[in-house]
Design an enzyme around this catalytic site. Structure first.
Site, PDB file in Angstrom:
ATOM      1  N   LYS A  12       1.225  -1.292   4.000  1.00 32.12           N
ATOM      2  CA  LYS A  12       2.192  -0.201   3.783  1.00 32.12           C
ATOM      3  C   LYS A  12       3.461  -0.374   4.612  1.00 32.12           C
ATOM      4  O   LYS A  12       4.462   0.308   4.361  1.00 32.12           O
ATOM      5  CB  LYS A  12       1.537   1.137   4.076  1.00 32.12           C
ATOM      6  CG  LYS A  12       0.395   1.468   3.118  1.00 32.12           C
ATOM      7  CD  LYS A  12      -0.173   2.842   3.394  1.00 32.12           C
ATOM      8  CE  LYS A  12      -1.264   3.198   2.391  1.00 32.12           C
ATOM      9  NZ  LYS A  12      -2.599   2.794   2.819  1.00 32.12           N
TER      10      LYS A  12
ATOM     11  N   SER B 256      -4.353  -1.513   5.080  1.00 34.40           N
ATOM     12  CA  SER B 256      -3.204  -0.608   4.945  1.00 34.40           C
ATOM     13  C   SER B 256      -1.996  -0.993   5.789  1.00 34.40           C
ATOM     14  O   SER B 256      -0.953  -0.329   5.692  1.00 34.40           O
ATOM     15  CB  SER B 256      -3.618   0.827   5.292  1.00 34.40           C
ATOM     16  OG  SER B 256      -4.324   1.396   4.214  1.00 34.40           O
TER      17      SER B 256
ATOM     18  N   SER C 235      -1.436   7.314   6.088  1.00 33.68           N
ATOM     19  CA  SER C 235      -1.893   6.174   5.290  1.00 33.68           C
ATOM     20  C   SER C 235      -2.496   6.572   3.951  1.00 33.68           C
ATOM     21  O   SER C 235      -3.475   5.989   3.485  1.00 33.68           O
ATOM     22  CB  SER C 235      -2.915   5.347   6.085  1.00 33.68           C
ATOM     23  OG  SER C 235      -3.023   4.058   5.545  1.00 33.68           O
TER      24      SER C 235
END
Length: 355
Positions: A146, A143, A198
């Site tokens: 992101k 993640s 997230s």
């Protein structure tokens, strides 16, 4: 005979004198002898004058050559002096650098022992690498992907524009915040929730809103990576989960640090990633309290962001930013353990901020 180097006025005067004497001395042997003697004397003087002129010209040429030699030597001396001054300046700078490195090493102390498989610590002001471990090894980054998603969303602007959730946005594996079809949120609220908690469904919604589809957004992500000069990064989705096809995303600690650096320059990103919590308000008024997944924000006052991540392939990941005494640092931790990721990130950030 009159030497060819004599000037015309002198030659004309000499001929006139000889003619006059010749006319007046015709028929007189003694007179003719005297005239011959004078002619020879004049020729000798003329030859002497020509010789002196030749010598003078030679001396002038020698002087000119000497001046040229002196000028050349002066130029060579000046060039040598400049070279020596440059070498001296370089040596002084090298000495200063070595002294500074020793001073920094003494201030920071030993480099912390870490368990992360891939890692890098940079000074974003000048891209100096303060520490690295397998920084160019390609692999999953979970993640922390992101960060690129957030970068593109903020760069697109209009963060207060309303986004209406579609079915495709909700069809995403956990972690999800639970978006519902038809719900409406501003880009800013979605972006904040994504960077703090997230949520993968939010990442998909922002990607679709930005580019029309996840696939189109992934292409924009790759294009932005290339614009940053990154050669070891490839995205297939906005959240960093493993691909549903054989084409998995990848990046490196070094490339991820450059993505984080670009995002760190944006005030909107900086303001979001430093939040320890965020109240996500649903359209029906329900508030979901989101705690930032970055634990280092709560354990180290000098930490002010940025993003966590985890997949089986990437291990536990964290990009951490921090500042102290005007010094800013970015730490990238990839392929670490559940507890090691926080310990390693905080230790490296604290170490790097000491000098």
């Amino acid at each position: 005979m009159i030497p060819p180097r004599q000037s015309p006025p002198f030659r004309r005067a000499l001929l006139a004198s000889l003619l006059c004497v010749s006319i007046s001395g015709c028929g007189d042997p003694k007179r003719e002898q005297q005239l011959q003697w004078r002619e020879e004397e004049i020729e000798a003087k003329a030859a002497a004058i020509a010789k002196r002129e030749q010598d003078f010209a030679g001396e002038k040429q020698m002087i000119a050559q000497a001046k040229a030699d002196i000028a050349a030597r002066e130029a060579a001396v000046a060039q040598l002096k400049k070279k020596l001054e440059t070498q001296l300046a370089d040596e002084i700078e090298k000495t200063k650098k070595v002294r500074r490195e020793i001073e920094i090493k003494n201030l920071r102390g030993s480099i912390p022992q870490i368990t992360a498989g891939r890692c890098i610590v940079i000074d974003p002001e000048n891209d100096d690498v303060l520490f690295e471990k397998s920084p160019d090894l390609r692999g999953a980054i979970a993640s922390t992907t992101k960060i690129m998603t957030g970068l593109l969303v903020v760069e697109a602007g209009d963060l207060d524009k309303v986004v209406t959730i579609e079915l495709a946005d909700t069809q995403c594996a956990p972690v999800r915040i639970g978006l519902k079809v038809g719900e409406q949120y501003t880009r800013r609220m979605l972006l904040t929730a994504m960077m703090v908690k997230s949520s993968n469904d939010i990442a998909q919604a922002l990607a679709r809103d930005n580019a029309g589809s996840v696939a189109a957004f992934a292409e924009k992500m790759d294009a932005r990576a290339q614009a940053l000069g990154l050669k070891n990064t490839h995205f297939v989705n906005p959240h960093g989960l493993p691909s549903l096809t054989d084409e998995d995303p990848y990046s490196t600690a070094r490339d991820l640090a450059m993505i984080a650096k670009a995002a760190d320059k944006l005030p909107d990103i900086r303001a979001i990633v430093k939040l320890q919590s965020f109240k996500f308000t649903k359209p029906d008024g329900k508030i979901i309290e989101l705690a930032n997944t970055n634990r280092v924000l709560r354990t180290a006052s000098y930490c002010d962001g940025m993003k966590t991540g985890y997949t089986e392939a990437a291990g536990y990941c964290l990009v951490a930013t921090g500042e102290r005494n005007g010094r800013r640092r970015i730490v990238v931790i990839l392929n670490d353990s559940h507890e090691g990721v926080w310990r390693d990130a905080q230790a490296l950030l604290d170490w790097a901020l000491k000098a």
